[in-house]
Design a protein around this motif. Structure first.
Motif, PDB file in Angstrom:
ATOM      1  N   ARG A   1       0.846 -10.293   1.167  1.00  0.00           N
ATOM      2  CA  ARG A   1       0.698 -10.564  -0.262  1.00  0.00           C
ATOM      3  C   ARG A   1       1.512 -11.766  -0.695  1.00  0.00           C
ATOM      4  O   ARG A   1       1.123 -12.500  -1.585  1.00  0.00           O
ATOM      5  N   ASP A   2       2.681 -11.947  -0.098  1.00  0.00           N
ATOM      6  CA  ASP A   2       3.552 -13.020  -0.543  1.00  0.00           C
ATOM      7  C   ASP A   2       3.342 -14.321   0.221  1.00  0.00           C
ATOM      8  O   ASP A   2       4.035 -15.298  -0.026  1.00  0.00           O
TER       9      ASP A   2
ATOM     10  N   THR B   1      -3.395  -2.011  14.795  1.00  0.00           N
ATOM     11  CA  THR B   1      -4.035  -1.900  13.490  1.00  0.00           C
ATOM     12  C   THR B   1      -3.016  -1.842  12.359  1.00  0.00           C
ATOM     13  O   THR B   1      -2.007  -1.141  12.442  1.00  0.00           O
ATOM     14  N   GLY B   2      -3.268  -2.648  11.329  1.00  0.00           N
ATOM     15  CA  GLY B   2      -2.408  -2.641  10.155  1.00  0.00           C
ATOM     16  C   GLY B   2      -1.217  -3.579  10.221  1.00  0.00           C
ATOM     17  O   GLY B   2      -0.508  -3.737   9.234  1.00  0.00           O
TER      18      GLY B   2
ATOM     19  N   CYS C   1       9.548  -8.514   3.370  1.00  0.00           N
ATOM     20  CA  CYS C   1       9.495  -7.377   4.309  1.00  0.00           C
ATOM     21  C   CYS C   1      10.593  -6.375   3.983  1.00  0.00           C
ATOM     22  O   CYS C   1      11.780  -6.703   4.015  1.00  0.00           O
ATOM     23  N   PRO C   2      10.205  -5.119   3.662  1.00  0.00           N
ATOM     24  CA  PRO C   2      11.215  -4.138   3.270  1.00  0.00           C
ATOM     25  C   PRO C   2      11.912  -3.460   4.445  1.00  0.00           C
ATOM     26  O   PRO C   2      12.907  -2.768   4.253  1.00  0.00           O
ATOM     27  N   THR C   3      11.377  -3.627   5.635  1.00  0.00           N
ATOM     28  CA  THR C   3      11.908  -2.824   6.740  1.00  0.00           C
ATOM     29  C   THR C   3      12.737  -3.609   7.742  1.00  0.00           C
ATOM     30  O   THR C   3      13.426  -3.021   8.565  1.00  0.00           O
ATOM     31  N   GLY C   4      12.646  -4.938   7.696  1.00  0.00           N
ATOM     32  CA  GLY C   4      13.375  -5.699   8.703  1.00  0.00           C
ATOM     33  C   GLY C   4      12.559  -5.985   9.947  1.00  0.00           C
ATOM     34  O   GLY C   4      13.085  -6.490  10.925  1.00  0.00           O
TER      35      GLY C   4
ATOM     36  N   PRO D   1      15.608   0.812   8.869  1.00  0.00           N
ATOM     37  CA  PRO D   1      15.072  -0.320   8.119  1.00  0.00           C
ATOM     38  C   PRO D   1      16.044  -0.844   7.060  1.00  0.00           C
ATOM     39  O   PRO D   1      17.122  -0.284   6.852  1.00  0.00           O
ATOM     40  N   TYR D   2      15.627  -1.926   6.403  1.00  0.00           N
ATOM     41  CA  TYR D   2      16.439  -2.536   5.349  1.00  0.00           C
ATOM     42  C   TYR D   2      16.618  -1.591   4.176  1.00  0.00           C
ATOM     43  O   TYR D   2      15.899  -0.615   4.018  1.00  0.00           O
TER      44      TYR D   2
ATOM     45  N   ALA E   1       9.308  -1.148  13.800  1.00  0.00           N
ATOM     46  CA  ALA E   1       9.881  -1.355  12.465  1.00  0.00           C
ATOM     47  C   ALA E   1       8.819  -1.593  11.398  1.00  0.00           C
ATOM     48  O   ALA E   1       9.022  -1.252  10.240  1.00  0.00           O
TER      49      ALA E   1
ATOM     50  N   ARG F   1      -5.045   1.595   3.296  1.00  0.00           N
ATOM     51  CA  ARG F   1      -4.888   0.195   3.684  1.00  0.00           C
ATOM     52  C   ARG F   1      -6.235  -0.498   3.782  1.00  0.00           C
ATOM     53  O   ARG F   1      -6.397  -1.639   3.356  1.00  0.00           O
TER      54      ARG F   1
ATOM     55  N   LEU G   1       5.557   3.296  15.989  1.00  0.00           N
ATOM     56  CA  LEU G   1       5.015   4.249  15.030  1.00  0.00           C
ATOM     57  C   LEU G   1       3.654   4.717  15.545  1.00  0.00           C
ATOM     58  O   LEU G   1       2.607   4.346  15.021  1.00  0.00           O
TER      59      LEU G   1
ATOM     60  N   ASN H   1       0.856  -1.184   0.000  1.00  0.00           N
ATOM     61  CA  ASN H   1       0.000   0.000   0.000  1.00  0.00           C
ATOM     62  C   ASN H   1       0.891   1.232   0.000  1.00  0.00           C
ATOM     63  O   ASN H   1       2.099   1.128  -0.166  1.00  0.00           O
TER      64      ASN H   1
ATOM     65  N   VAL I   1       5.949  -1.100   8.936  1.00  0.00           N
ATOM     66  CA  VAL I   1       5.251   0.066   8.393  1.00  0.00           C
ATOM     67  C   VAL I   1       3.842  -0.286   7.930  1.00  0.00           C
ATOM     68  O   VAL I   1       3.186   0.516   7.275  1.00  0.00           O
ATOM     69  N   ARG I   2       3.379  -1.473   8.210  1.00  0.00           N
ATOM     70  CA  ARG I   2       1.996  -1.883   7.909  1.00  0.00           C
ATOM     71  C   ARG I   2       1.693  -1.856   6.417  1.00  0.00           C
ATOM     72  O   ARG I   2       0.631  -1.417   5.993  1.00  0.00           O
ATOM     73  N   CYS I   3       2.639  -2.289   5.595  1.00  0.00           N
ATOM     74  CA  CYS I   3       2.450  -2.223   4.149  1.00  0.00           C
ATOM     75  C   CYS I   3       1.753  -3.465   3.621  1.00  0.00           C
ATOM     76  O   CYS I   3       1.179  -3.442   2.531  1.00  0.00           O
ATOM     77  N   GLY I   4       1.820  -4.583   4.339  1.00  0.00           N
ATOM     78  CA  GLY I   4       1.120  -5.781   3.892  1.00  0.00           C
ATOM     79  C   GLY I   4       1.844  -6.581   2.824  1.00  0.00           C
ATOM     80  O   GLY I   4       1.259  -7.496   2.236  1.00  0.00           O
ATOM     81  N   LEU I   5       3.113  -6.289   2.564  1.00  0.00           N
ATOM     82  CA  LEU I   5       3.828  -7.069   1.544  1.00  0.00           C
ATOM     83  C   LEU I   5       4.011  -8.523   1.979  1.00  0.00           C
ATOM     84  O   LEU I   5       3.990  -9.429   1.150  1.00  0.00           O
TER      85      LEU I   5
ATOM     86  N   VAL J   1      14.619   2.992  14.624  1.00  0.00           N
ATOM     87  CA  VAL J   1      14.787   1.833  13.749  1.00  0.00           C
ATOM     88  C   VAL J   1      15.433   2.284  12.440  1.00  0.00           C
ATOM     89  O   VAL J   1      15.042   3.286  11.862  1.00  0.00           O
TER      90      VAL J   1
ATOM     91  N   PHE K   1      -6.904  -3.847   2.050  1.00  0.00           N
ATOM     92  CA  PHE K   1      -6.773  -5.025   2.901  1.00  0.00           C
ATOM     93  C   PHE K   1      -7.993  -5.278   3.793  1.00  0.00           C
ATOM     94  O   PHE K   1      -8.059  -6.273   4.483  1.00  0.00           O
TER      95      PHE K   1
ATOM     96  N   SER L   1       4.280   1.343   1.943  1.00  0.00           N
ATOM     97  CA  SER L   1       5.426   0.743   1.282  1.00  0.00           C
ATOM     98  C   SER L   1       4.892  -0.211   0.238  1.00  0.00           C
ATOM     99  O   SER L   1       3.906  -0.901   0.474  1.00  0.00           O
TER     100      SER L   1
ATOM    101  N   LEU M   1      -3.657  -8.533   7.707  1.00  0.00           N
ATOM    102  CA  LEU M   1      -3.361  -7.294   8.417  1.00  0.00           C
ATOM    103  C   LEU M   1      -4.493  -7.007   9.395  1.00  0.00           C
ATOM    104  O   LEU M   1      -5.670  -7.123   9.048  1.00  0.00           O
TER     105      LEU M   1
END
Lengths: 307, 285
Positions: B76-77, B94-95, B118-121, A101-102, B67, A188, A175, A73, B69-73, A99, A192, A76, B85
């Motif tokens: 999806r995978d 939430t998220g 996960c892009p953030t770790g 992040p990667y 860490a 989101r 956050l 979303n 960010v609630r992106c849901g990747l 934090v 979702f 990210s 989520l």
């Protein structure tokens, strides 16, 4: 920022024209529709809606039809399996929470940051953010119903809120804002699943409708404040290039989500050139649409010409 | 008095500053109050319910919430639609991604796609073997309804375990109720249980499962480090630390096997109780 002329809530002229003025405020742009045609008087609005809904559609065709163009979303995402994009506002909160992040998130955040720094941060607000649909609807209904009154908080409140949001992330180590952020929650939720997030989005709508004109996007949203900080060197700007033709109909002030930005450019108040350089301007282009005299145009910040 | 007058004069000559200060105080106060409210809400809502499990590789909950960010990747995978989520109103922040073992357990993919996405770790890529995941810990929480504890051979939780015989084993014990049967008790070993939840999902009981995956913190006691475990010390040292023990004779029991404490070795076996049961019902082959 609190320029009196910028407030569309104030009665415009003497009592005799009150009725007509009220009607004009309820339906700004009617004159433009007559002179430019409906399409000509709505082209930036249509482009903006196409952009907002198109971006949303890119995220939705995955879960709906299995066409995975964009995953994730607005917080990210991964486009076509290669292009990472991350919201720099979220990264700022992450950093505040301690934090790092990667790399994907950092690269994605860098791309988004560079894009908005170059073209203008608040393009996000008017061309991407899904909450804009909600608050535009509230503003439209407020005009149509002729709702008056209410009280908008100071527009600087959002910068304070931004500072406190980052502070809360640092203090709580999470956050914190993302628990309640209507912007990420709406996007989101659409992709979702919502849960009770409708309540928060509905709250924003009712707040803008009943309590404060453009209250959320123009006064409170810390995300808008963050993107406003990225808006200072915006390449894309609105120019009141044909301001000599202005007939003071006030339609631009009525539709503008940040009406305080117009006067310096339109009335040469405190500046010579006709460019709207105030970082609050979201470059939505609605003023371009509703002006029957074609005073405004969207151009670059280097174009100071008047015609 | 004169001070007061000067002050008044100053205020009167400088109303913009007064107005500015008042506005700023109001705005800052409002923002402070709002963020305090959010902070308190966050503190309350941060507690993860016991049935909600984080994806494999998730950082400890506090770091995870900083860490993610609630992106849901990751969602999806996930090829099995295990992850979802949390929506506003769910008891989970939430998220953020979670799964409920009782509904859809983790299938323990070898390539761990959720972690890779996960892009953030927030999901740690240090996890490269799914068997090292610790999403939770299975606990056979209800011995009163577990069919194996009733002496039946259900064994389903044991059979479905992806780490069978290491994460769950069947421990053979005497069945004191019938006194002539065995019970095979499903026993979870925390060294190997990943918390995938397949045992909980598969439990045949009609409603709630007798075996449940709980957060490790809930499921495990702290190890009593101040007690030495003699058998472990002995194994580590390759022999007893205190040397061979002398078995001293007990007066009156000389000539008996060590541990035989019957007063009269020729004493008759006690009469069978009216109702057979207990440890020795008197049955002999």
């Amino acid at each position: 920022m609190n320029t009196p002329i910028a407030d569309p809530e104030q009665p415009m002229a003497g009592g005799g024209r009150g009725e007509a003025a009220r009607d004009a405020r309820a339906r700004p742009g009617d004159e433009a529709v007559q002179t430019k045609g409906w399409l000509g008087a709505n082209k930036w609005l249509l482009a903006r809606r196409a952009s907002q809904l198109g971006i949303l559609a890119l995220f939705l065709v995955g879960p709906w039809f299995g066409w995975w163009i964009v995953k994730g979303n607005l917080s990210s995402s991964l486009t076509l399996g290669v292009l990472p994009l991350t919201d720099p506002f979220l990264l700022a909160q992450s950093f505040a929470a301690g934090v790092v992040p990667y790399r994907e998130a950092l690269i994605g955040g860098g791309i988004v940051l560079a894009f908005y720094l170059l073209l203008g941060g608040r393009l996000y607000c008017s061309w991407v953010c899904p909450v804009n649909l909600v608050t535009d609807a509230a503003a439209w209904l407020r005009r149509r119903l002729g709702l008056r009154g209410g009280r908008a908080p100071d527009a600087r409140g959002r910068y304070w809120l931004l500072a406190f949001v980052l502070g809360a992330a640092a203090v709580t180590g999470t956050l914190a804002w993302e628990w309640v952020n209507p912007v990420s929650m709406l996007h989101r939720g659409l992709i979702f699943g919502f849960g009770l997030a409708w309540g928060i989005v509905g709250g924003v709508f009712l707040y803008d409708l009943l309590i404060a004109t453009r209250g959320w996007c123009g006064h409170l949203c810390p995300m808008g404040a963050f993107y406003g900080l990225l808006n200072r060197a915006a390449l894309l700007r609105v120019s009141a290039g044909r301001r000599a033709a202005c007939n003071d109909c006030m339609d631009c002030f009525v539709v503008c989500p940040e009406p305080q930005v117009i006067r310096p450019a339109l009335k040469a108040a405190g500046q010579e050139h006709p460019l709207i350089l105030n970082p609050d301007c979201t470059t939505c282009g609605r003023c371009v649409d509703v002006c029957s005299k074609n005073v405004f145009r969207i151009t670059t910040r280097f174009d100071r010409s008047e015609s | 008095m004169s001070d007061n007058q000067t002050m008044r004069a100053g205020v009167a000559t400088n109303p913009p500053r007064r107005l500015f200060l008042r506005e700023m105080a109001g705005v800052a106060g409002g923002a402070c109050l709002a963020s305090l409210g959010v902070g308190l809400y966050v503190k309350q809502a941060s507690a993860l319910p016991a049935t909600a499990l984080r994806p494999p590789g998730a950082l400890a909950e506090a770091e995870f919430l900083a860490a993610c960010v609630r992106c849901g990747l990751c969602v999806r995978d996930c090829p099995y639609d295990t992850l979802k989520l949390a929506e506003l109103g769910d008891a989970v922040a939430t998220g953020t991604p979670y799964f409920t073992a009782h509904e859809v357990p983790c299938e323990m993919c070898e390539d761990i796609p959720c972690v890779a996405a996960c892009p953030t770790g927030a999901l740690d890529r240090g996890l490269d073997d799914i068997e090292d995941a610790r999403m939770g810990l299975a606990v056979l929480i209800d011995q009163e309804t577990c069919l194996n504890f009733l002496g039946l051979r259900c064994d389903v939780c044991y059979r479905v375990c992806p780490v069978i015989d290491r994460a769950i084993s069947l421990e053979l014990v005497h069945n004191p109720r019938s006194d002539r049967h065995a019970m095979l008790l499903p026993t979870v070993h925390s060294d190997h249980c990943t918390g995938c939840g397949k045992c909980e999902r598969a439990c045949v009981l009609p409603g709630e499962a007798a075996i449940k995956v709980l957060p490790v913190k809930l499921a495990q006691g702290s190890r009593a480090e101040h007690y030495r475990r003699g058998w472990e010390e002995k194994e580590a040292a390759g022999g007893s630390l205190i040397g061979e023990q002398v078995e001293l004779p007990v007066r009156g029991l000389e000539g008996r096997a060590y541990g035989d404490t019957r007063v009269r070795p020729d004493a008759p076996v006690p009469a069978s109780p009216a109702v057979p049961g207990g440890l020795d019902s008197g049955w002999r082959p």
